[in-house]
Design an enzyme around this catalytic site. Sequence first.
Site, PDB file in Angstrom:
ATOM      1  N   GLY A 291       9.538  -3.469  12.769  1.00 52.03           N
ATOM      2  CA  GLY A 291       9.390  -2.261  11.784  1.00 52.03           C
ATOM      3  C   GLY A 291       8.723  -1.759  10.686  1.00 52.03           C
ATOM      4  O   GLY A 291       9.545  -0.401  10.578  1.00 52.03           O
TER       5      GLY A 291
ATOM      6  N   GLN B 129      13.195 -14.937   5.156  1.00 53.39           N
ATOM      7  CA  GLN B 129      11.668 -15.087   5.039  1.00 53.39           C
ATOM      8  C   GLN B 129      11.473 -14.811   3.821  1.00 53.39           C
ATOM      9  O   GLN B 129      11.098 -14.006   3.598  1.00 53.39           O
ATOM     10  CB  GLN B 129      11.000 -14.471   5.635  1.00 53.39           C
ATOM     11  CG  GLN B 129       9.133 -14.659   5.831  1.00 53.39           C
ATOM     12  CD  GLN B 129       8.249 -14.185   6.578  1.00 53.39           C
ATOM     13  OE1 GLN B 129       8.478 -13.163   5.989  1.00 53.39           O
ATOM     14  NE2 GLN B 129       7.316 -15.156   6.871  1.00 53.39           N
TER      15      GLN B 129
ATOM     16  N   GLU C  25      -8.183 -11.797  14.609  1.00 46.33           N
ATOM     17  CA  GLU C  25      -8.005 -10.705  14.442  1.00 46.33           C
ATOM     18  C   GLU C  25      -9.179 -10.696  13.397  1.00 46.33           C
ATOM     19  O   GLU C  25     -10.247 -10.705  13.159  1.00 46.33           O
ATOM     20  CB  GLU C  25      -6.632 -11.926  12.379  1.00 46.33           C
ATOM     21  CG  GLU C  25      -5.821 -11.976  12.566  1.00 46.33           C
ATOM     22  CD  GLU C  25      -4.788 -10.643  13.119  1.00 46.33           C
ATOM     23  OE1 GLU C  25      -4.745  -9.220  12.987  1.00 46.33           O
ATOM     24  OE2 GLU C  25      -4.430 -10.449  14.658  1.00 46.33           O
TER      25      GLU C  25
ATOM     26  N   ARG D 244       0.892  -1.013  -0.306  1.00 43.57           N
ATOM     27  CA  ARG D 244       0.506  -0.510  -0.195  1.00 43.57           C
ATOM     28  C   ARG D 244       0.609   1.572   0.036  1.00 43.57           C
ATOM     29  O   ARG D 244       0.398   2.308   0.226  1.00 43.57           O
ATOM     30  CB  ARG D 244      -0.563   0.087   1.014  1.00 43.57           C
ATOM     31  CG  ARG D 244      -2.407  -1.218   1.247  1.00 43.57           C
ATOM     32  CD  ARG D 244      -3.069  -1.284   1.969  1.00 43.57           C
ATOM     33  NE  ARG D 244      -2.005  -1.814   3.191  1.00 43.57           N
ATOM     34  CZ  ARG D 244      -3.052  -2.079   4.678  1.00 43.57           C
ATOM     35  NH1 ARG D 244      -3.942  -0.666   5.047  1.00 43.57           N
ATOM     36  NH2 ARG D 244      -2.074  -2.591   5.215  1.00 43.57           N
TER      37      ARG D 244
ATOM     38  N   ARG E   5      27.177  22.036   6.913  1.00 46.13           N
ATOM     39  CA  ARG E   5      26.780  21.124   5.484  1.00 46.13           C
ATOM     40  C   ARG E   5      27.471  20.194   6.838  1.00 46.13           C
ATOM     41  O   ARG E   5      27.700  20.451   7.831  1.00 46.13           O
ATOM     42  CB  ARG E   5      27.437  20.936   4.741  1.00 46.13           C
ATOM     43  CG  ARG E   5      26.519  21.715   3.442  1.00 46.13           C
ATOM     44  CD  ARG E   5      26.162  21.430   2.549  1.00 46.13           C
ATOM     45  NE  ARG E   5      27.320  20.944   1.347  1.00 46.13           N
ATOM     46  CZ  ARG E   5      27.885  20.638   0.142  1.00 46.13           C
ATOM     47  NH1 ARG E   5      27.712  21.738   0.167  1.00 46.13           N
ATOM     48  NH2 ARG E   5      28.202  19.871   0.027  1.00 46.13           N
TER      49      ARG E   5
ATOM     50  N   ASN F 284      38.713  36.883  11.042  1.00 48.06           N
ATOM     51  CA  ASN F 284      37.019  37.758  10.538  1.00 48.06           C
ATOM     52  C   ASN F 284      37.120  37.354   9.189  1.00 48.06           C
ATOM     53  O   ASN F 284      37.741  38.106   8.351  1.00 48.06           O
ATOM     54  CB  ASN F 284      37.672  39.085  11.402  1.00 48.06           C
ATOM     55  CG  ASN F 284      36.093  39.764  10.539  1.00 48.06           C
ATOM     56  OD1 ASN F 284      34.905  39.831  11.020  1.00 48.06           O
ATOM     57  ND2 ASN F 284      36.083  40.571   9.041  1.00 48.06           N
TER      58      ASN F 284
ATOM     59  N   ASN G  59       1.534   1.736   7.014  1.00 47.94           N
ATOM     60  CA  ASN G  59       1.262   0.606   5.975  1.00 47.94           C
ATOM     61  C   ASN G  59       1.035   1.650   4.289  1.00 47.94           C
ATOM     62  O   ASN G  59       1.060   1.408   3.279  1.00 47.94           O
ATOM     63  CB  ASN G  59      -0.208  -0.008   5.890  1.00 47.94           C
ATOM     64  CG  ASN G  59      -0.409  -0.293   7.052  1.00 47.94           C
ATOM     65  OD1 ASN G  59       0.990  -1.456   7.457  1.00 47.94           O
ATOM     66  ND2 ASN G  59      -1.125  -0.525   8.315  1.00 47.94           N
TER      67      ASN G  59
HETATM   68  C1  UD1 Z   1      -0.674  -7.555  12.690  1.00 46.16           C
HETATM   69  C2  UD1 Z   1      -1.114  -8.038  13.965  1.00 46.16           C
HETATM   70  C3  UD1 Z   1      -2.396  -7.371  14.275  1.00 46.16           C
HETATM   71  C4  UD1 Z   1      -2.186  -6.064  15.024  1.00 46.16           C
HETATM   72  C5  UD1 Z   1      -1.214  -5.209  13.853  1.00 46.16           C
HETATM   73  C6  UD1 Z   1      -0.450  -4.648  14.438  1.00 46.16           C
HETATM   74  C7  UD1 Z   1      -0.910 -10.502  13.134  1.00 46.16           C
HETATM   75  C8  UD1 Z   1      -1.835 -11.858  12.568  1.00 46.16           C
HETATM   76  N1  UD1 Z   1      -1.421  -9.606  13.189  1.00 46.16           N
HETATM   77  O1  UD1 Z   1      -1.432  -7.327  11.704  1.00 46.16           O
HETATM   78  O2  UD1 Z   1      -3.068  -8.009  15.706  1.00 46.16           O
HETATM   79  O3  UD1 Z   1      -3.336  -5.557  15.337  1.00 46.16           O
HETATM   80  O4  UD1 Z   1      -0.479  -6.293  13.343  1.00 46.16           O
HETATM   81  O5  UD1 Z   1      -0.324  -3.630  13.413  1.00 46.16           O
HETATM   82  O6  UD1 Z   1       0.755 -10.770  13.232  1.00 46.16           O
HETATM   83  N2  UD1 Z   1       5.345  -9.554   8.023  1.00 46.16           N
HETATM   84  C9  UD1 Z   1       6.689 -10.781   8.022  1.00 46.16           C
HETATM   85  N3  UD1 Z   1       6.248 -11.818   7.034  1.00 46.16           N
HETATM   86  C10 UD1 Z   1       4.895 -12.024   7.077  1.00 46.16           C
HETATM   87  C11 UD1 Z   1       3.613 -11.650   6.865  1.00 46.16           C
HETATM   88  C12 UD1 Z   1       3.961 -10.111   8.343  1.00 46.16           C
HETATM   89  O7  UD1 Z   1       7.179 -10.468   8.228  1.00 46.16           O
HETATM   90  O8  UD1 Z   1       4.634 -12.768   6.538  1.00 46.16           O
HETATM   91  C13 UD1 Z   1       5.893  -8.159   9.069  1.00 46.16           C
HETATM   92  C14 UD1 Z   1       5.508  -7.024   8.722  1.00 46.16           C
HETATM   93  O9  UD1 Z   1       6.385  -6.575   7.396  1.00 46.16           O
HETATM   94  C15 UD1 Z   1       5.084  -6.218   9.556  1.00 46.16           C
HETATM   95  C16 UD1 Z   1       4.886  -6.996  10.541  1.00 46.16           C
HETATM   96  O10 UD1 Z   1       5.409  -7.999   9.946  1.00 46.16           O
HETATM   97  O11 UD1 Z   1       6.440  -5.734  10.435  1.00 46.16           O
HETATM   98  C17 UD1 Z   1       2.928  -6.891  10.148  1.00 46.16           C
HETATM   99  O12 UD1 Z   1       2.754  -7.338   9.728  1.00 46.16           O
HETATM  100  P1  UD1 Z   1       1.262  -7.146   8.752  1.00 46.16           P
HETATM  101  O13 UD1 Z   1       0.780  -7.663   7.602  1.00 46.16           O
HETATM  102  O14 UD1 Z   1       1.232  -5.504   9.221  1.00 46.16           O
HETATM  103  O15 UD1 Z   1       0.255  -7.096  10.477  1.00 46.16           O
HETATM  104  P2  UD1 Z   1      -1.296  -7.071  10.522  1.00 46.16           P
HETATM  105  O16 UD1 Z   1      -1.919  -7.370   9.441  1.00 46.16           O
HETATM  106  O17 UD1 Z   1      -1.432  -5.042  10.444  1.00 46.16           O
HETATM  107 MG    MG Z   2       0.305  -3.936   9.896  1.00 49.32          MG
END
Ligand code: UD1
Ligand code: MG
Length: 449
Positions: free
Chosen positions: A104, A75, A155, A15, A316, A360, A227
Amino acid sequence: MERAIVILAAGRGKRMNSGIPKVLHKIAGAPMIMHTLRTAQSLDPERVIVITGHGADRVEKEISEIEPEIGFVRQIEQKGTGHAVKCAEKILKDFVGNTLILYGDVPFISPETLQLLIEEKERGTDLVILGFKSKQPRSYGRLIIENDQLISIVEAKDATHEQLKITLCNSGVLYTENKILFQLLSSITNKNANEEYYLTDIVKAAKDQNLSVKAVFCDEPETLGINTRSELSTAELTFQIRARERIIENGVTLSQPETTYFSFDTEIGREACIGPNVVFGPGVTIESGAEILPFCHLEGCHISKGARIGPFTRLRPGTELSEDVKVGNFVEIKNSTINAKSKINHLSYIGDTTIGENSNIGAGTITCNYDGISKHTTKIGNDVFIGSNTLLVAPVSVGDKSMTASGTVVTEDIPSGNLAIGRVKQVNKPGYVKKLVALLRSKKKSKDN
Ligand code: UD1
Ligand code: MG
């Protein structure tokens, strides 16, 4: 007990609509993941591991340049937050201690809030989750709490209509014993709306094993996840508002705080005064009592106490200003040291230069530091007077107590105490203006005819 921290950063960030990996988009001059890393480092952990995936080469390179001690696990396929944490098992399986999970793209969780998780764990809770109360919980996971115990996290996509009304949400941050974490993860499945391995499912798994699970809470702005670009600009604003508050609380005067922009690492001592419309890039430190007048742009520089900068000064990287130095309008300084009480008050460029004490530098002075191929240095001693519009063609040195006449082009070193004049000698022609005007008029007339 030893501590490891795992930061999830493999997600695509679709997004953001960007070719740059999401966690490298900047907030206050630093990639957003650096904010999470700084918080992680403040806990002095034994291990920090970042899970990378999308744009992994670039993410790992940028992080390593600033934080060479960080470990990475890739991953390859993004199968969910639970799967992401599981990828760290190959590094952490023999680790004896507690493990903290951070994201992150959730950059503002404070060290004080993380301390709440640590304290709850020390009170004997097996798994601690960081939650927050939200007026608009949207897609956040909902916390199901019964009698003080967290029973499960649902979720939003999998929640019932009733569960969606819950306003207590999951921040994603959690803390537990390393061994328990991977043991719980081994039992989770991807049987859910997203067909992903949810990290949040370890809560239910823990309850099934009669472990105690509790949530601790922080304010919603801390848990802001990024996001979209719009959330990125909200994050920037959030950072700036907090930085202004913190800096004012530390005893600094900001005459118009809403127009001052700080970097993630700006440090300003007490009693410093910052005028309106000042922008701090990375790497600026300012000592007590320094004064920054309006419209300055500063990066990678150190300003000592009693120094006065601006208005309209650009400093700078590599600029070091000692005590009581004055730098004025339309002056640019790069990679230079200006020693105590020296002044560069107007319209100058000073690059790759050392200036001694109490010198100066006149208006319009330029250090010509670049010959098109290489950069060269200029050395100016103590008690020097550089006349206006002097060009110092580097490499060149100017001895103590010497002077240059205005308009001089300095191409040779000036010994101490010498006056250097290097300009075309002036000739005055009496009555010549009248003659010249008559000549020019007659030329024009014959041309017009
Ligand atoms: C997640 C939580 C949700 C919480 C929300 C808070 C889960 C299932 N859900 O949802 O309960 O309210 O965060 O912001 O954990 N990532 C990976 N590998 C993956 C998937 C995600 O490294 O396969 C990392 C993403 O880069 C990110 C973080 O995990 O930094 C969260 O992933 P995201 O997909 O944003 O989870 P949410 O749907 O927001
Ligand atoms: Mg998220």
